[in-house]
Design an enzyme around this catalytic site. Sequence first.
Site, PDB file in Angstrom:
ATOM      1  N   ASP B   7      22.116 -26.154  54.594  1.00 29.12           N
ATOM      2  CA  ASP B   7      21.048 -26.954  53.980  1.00 29.12           C
ATOM      3  C   ASP B   7      20.820 -26.341  52.603  1.00 29.12           C
ATOM      4  OD1 ASP B   7      18.955 -28.777  53.674  1.00 29.12           O
ATOM      5  OD2 ASP B   7      17.489 -27.363  54.462  1.00 29.12           O
ATOM      6  N   GLU B  68      24.456 -30.782  53.505  1.00 27.45           N
ATOM      7  CA  GLU B  68      23.601 -31.954  53.317  1.00 27.45           C
ATOM      8  C   GLU B  68      23.959 -32.653  52.010  1.00 27.45           C
ATOM      9  OE1 GLU B  68      19.333 -31.860  54.424  1.00 27.45           O
ATOM     10  OE2 GLU B  68      19.012 -32.644  52.412  1.00 27.45           O
ATOM     11  N   ASP B 141      14.456 -24.847  56.848  1.00 26.09           N
ATOM     12  CA  ASP B 141      15.804 -24.916  56.271  1.00 26.09           C
ATOM     13  C   ASP B 141      16.845 -24.411  57.259  1.00 26.09           C
ATOM     14  OD1 ASP B 141      14.839 -25.061  53.110  1.00 26.09           O
ATOM     15  OD2 ASP B 141      13.608 -23.780  54.387  1.00 26.09           O
TER      16      ASP B 141
END
Lengths: 180, 180
Positions: B7, B68, B141
């Site tokens: 992430d 991501e 996260d």
Amino acid sequence: MRVLGVDPGLTRCGVGVVEGVAGRPLTMRGVGVVRTPADAELGPRLVAIERGIEQWLDEHRPEFVAVERVFSQHNVRTVMGTAQASAVAMLCAARRGIPVALHTPSEVKAAVTGSGRADKAQVGAMVTRLLRLDAPPKPADAADALALAICHIWRAPAKNRLQQAVQQQAALQASKGRSA
Amino acid sequence: MRVLGVDPGLTRCGVGVVEGVAGRPLTMRGVGVVRTPADAELGPRLVAIERGIEQWLDEHRPEFVAVERVFSQHNVRTVMGTAQASAVAMLCAARRGIPVALHTPSEVKAAVTGSGRADKAQVGAMVTRLLRLDAPPKPADAADALALAICHIWRAPAKNRLQQAVQQQAALQASKGRSA
């Protein structure tokens, strides 16, 4: 002062090396474009840009790297690629402890033409004149990279010295971290 | 299949390793956050993220890296940093010939909760359940990185095999290019 200017992009990443000091004639040491195929996967494209930037750093040993500052108000798709290519250029420089400076497109245009809203042709013409070249460097990304390097040489030499000291300290701490 | 989920972020880059195959219970191999100081220069921050990602790749040897996908409709300043951090993660993976997959936040949420508009608490709760953890990983996260890895394991195994073949070919050509 030897500066590598980088006009970041995934498909065409302009690179140009300029040597000189503010107030004296400048010399071009090299100019080119690192290209990656638009139909390749993003990962391998970033690897190819890294390899290209590393070659320019190896060959020209610049004391500073000047990268165009990326804004996101433009085309969304392009901006992401530009941000990613600029990250690779900054990473390559910072790994060697070379200070990285970011300049906005209007700062660069203002530095070489006197107007922050100059067009590509005007920037190309001034780069040609300032570096005493026979013709404007092609493509425009290559000329823009040289303009970035010129802009960096002309802007705030005192600021550069401060930043260099700070970044050398950071690189020193980074290398200590690695060997620990 | 062992997957490193990332992430991306400059201040907090979530990382999580999940092992398993679609339709069978999954196992968490590790979870954490690569942090860089918000007041540091951008170049050294990217170097610190590179070092952190490299350590996770060294330790866990994932077969895939899931990152991501960054969109620019959000906060402009944050998005640039996110794009730059994601570029470093993709670069680290691609250099080793590890295939990189991008998944959108809504794809990840839909994969682990059944809804593309689930909130952070819901994603955290499902990650905890699916990996049989005692509590949701903190910060968010880290949980998001695990959700990315789970999403990758569950989505299109056939697509993964194709992508892996393509990227290994690209890495082979890249290494040929280096030695030439």
